[in-house]
Design an enzyme around this catalytic site. Structure first.
Site: not given
Length: 309
Positions: A96, A145, A204
Site C-alpha cells: 500500500d 494515491t 470508505r
C-alpha cells in the site's frame, strides 16, 4: 461500530467498476489455465475506493495467501529481503502507498518483479561475495494515491494497471445496502440515500458515516439523520469541518494564495492540496488561478448557509 472489516468477498460482491472486473476475470482465468500467478498489478486513484478490498479478492480467487506491507516501511534493502524470503508460490504481496518506498530500494524490487530473484551481498569489503537467491513466483499488487510519484521504470513493470475513481450515487447506495444486509441494522431508504449523498463518492467515507449513524441510533432508534450529520460535522454534499474551515477563509477575500490559506487554516500545504482541494475543485466550489485560489458562487453559497445555521 466497525464496518470496515465487512469487505466484499468476491468480484460479484464488489460494486461498480464493471470493465475493471470483466478484464480482471479474464486475466485470472488465463493465469489459472497457464498455472501461473496473476501478473503484477498497479492500482492507482482516490483513497478509500476499494484498492485493498480488490487485492484481498484477487488472493481469494487464486486460493493464495496475501501479505500486506506499507510502502513507507520499506526504506532499506533488508526490508525487501525480509518479506521476499517469506514468499510462497503464487502468494499475493500487497504494498500500500507503494510510492513511499525509498528510491534506493527500487533496483532490488525490479529484479524481484522481473526475474523472481534477488542478489544478496555476504561479507564486507574484499571478503564480500554476491549470491543470487530465487524467489517463488508471486503477484505484487502496488497501490498508490499518487501515480506521479511512481518512477516510470517501476510503473512499466506492472502488466496490469487499474484506475480507481469515485463511485456514482447509485453504487454507493448499493454498497451501503450490501453492508446493512450483513448486520442487524435497520435504516430507511431515505437514510441510506442521505448517507450516500454525503460520502463524496468514496465507499470508505460512506462506511465511516454509516458507523457514526449506527452509534447514534443505538442510543436512540428515532434519531434524525440530519441531526446526526450536524452532530458529527457533516454538511451539504459531504463537506466536513476541514472543508468548511478552508472555505470560510474566503468570506472577505475572493482570491487567496495557497501559502496564505495554509497560514489561515493551520493546515499544511500538502494536506490542503491532497485532502481538501480535489473535491472542492471537482465540484466547482473553488478554482485555481494564476493569482491563487478563487471561490466560486457555489462555494460562497455554502459559507452563507453554514453561517446562517
Amino acid at each position: 461500530m466497525k464496518l470496515q472489516s465487512l469487505r466484499p468477498n468476491s468480484l460479484k460482491e464488489f460494486v461498480g467498476k464493471q470493465t475493471l472486473k470483466q478484464n480482471l476475470k479474464t486475466y485470472l482465468k488465463a493465469s489459472a489455465i497457464n498455472n501461473e500467478p496473476l501478473d503484477h498489478c498497479l492500482f492507482y486513484g482516490l483513497p478509500g475506493t476499494g484498492k485493498t478490498s480488490l487485492a484481498f479478492i484477487i488472493a481469494k480467487e487464486q486460493n493464495a495467501n496475501i501479505k500486506i506491507i506499507q510502502g513507507t516501511t520499506i526504506q532499506k534493502n533488508i526490508d525487501i529481503y525480509n518479506f521476499a524470503l517469506t514468499i510462497h508460490e503464487k502468494d499475493v504481496v500487497f504494498i500500500d502507498e507503494i510510492h513511499g518506498i525509498n528510491k534506493a530500494c527500487f533496483e532490488l524490487l525490479y529484479s524481484l518483479m522481473e526475474d523472481f530473484s534477488m542478489d544478496i551481498t555476504i561479507g564486507k569489503d574484499f571478503n564480500s561475495r554476491t549470491t543470487r537467491i530465487k524467489v517463488p513466483k508471486f503477484t505484487l499488487i502496488g497501490a498508490t494515491t499518487s501515480l506521479t510519484k511512481i518512477p516510470k521504470p517501476l510503473e512499466e513493470r506492472f502488466g496490469i494497471q487499474f484506475y480507481f475513481e469515485d463511485y456514482s450515487l447509485e453504487e454507493i447506495q448499493t454498497i451501503i445496502a450490501n453492508i446493512i444486509k450483513k448486520t442487524n441494522i435497520v435504516l430507511t431508504e431515505e437514510e441510506i440515500l442521505a448517507i450516500a449523498k454525503n460520502s463524496k463518492g468514496i465507499p470508505r467515507n460512506a462506511l465511516t458515516i454509516l458507523s457514526r449513524v449506527i452509534d447514534f441510533k443505538t442510543l436512540d432508534v428515532k434519531a434524525n439523520i440530519k441531526h446526526i450529520f450536524k452532530q458529527i460535522g457533516i454538511y451539504e454534499n459531504g463537506l466536513n469541518n476541514n472543508d468548511i474551515k478552508y472555505l470560510s477563509c474566503f468570506h472577505e477575500n475572493s482570491v487567496i494564495g495557497i501559502k496564505t490559506l495554509s497560514q489561515m487554516t493551520d493546515f499544511e500545504i500538502q494536506f490542503i492540496e491532497e485532502k481538501i482541494e480535489p473535491y472542492l475543485f471537482k465540484n466547482k466550489y473553488v478554482v485555481k488561478t494564476t493569482h491563487g485560489r478563487k471561490i466560486l458562487p457555489s462555494g460562497l453559497s455554502i459559507i452563507m448557509k453554514i453561517r446562517s445555521i
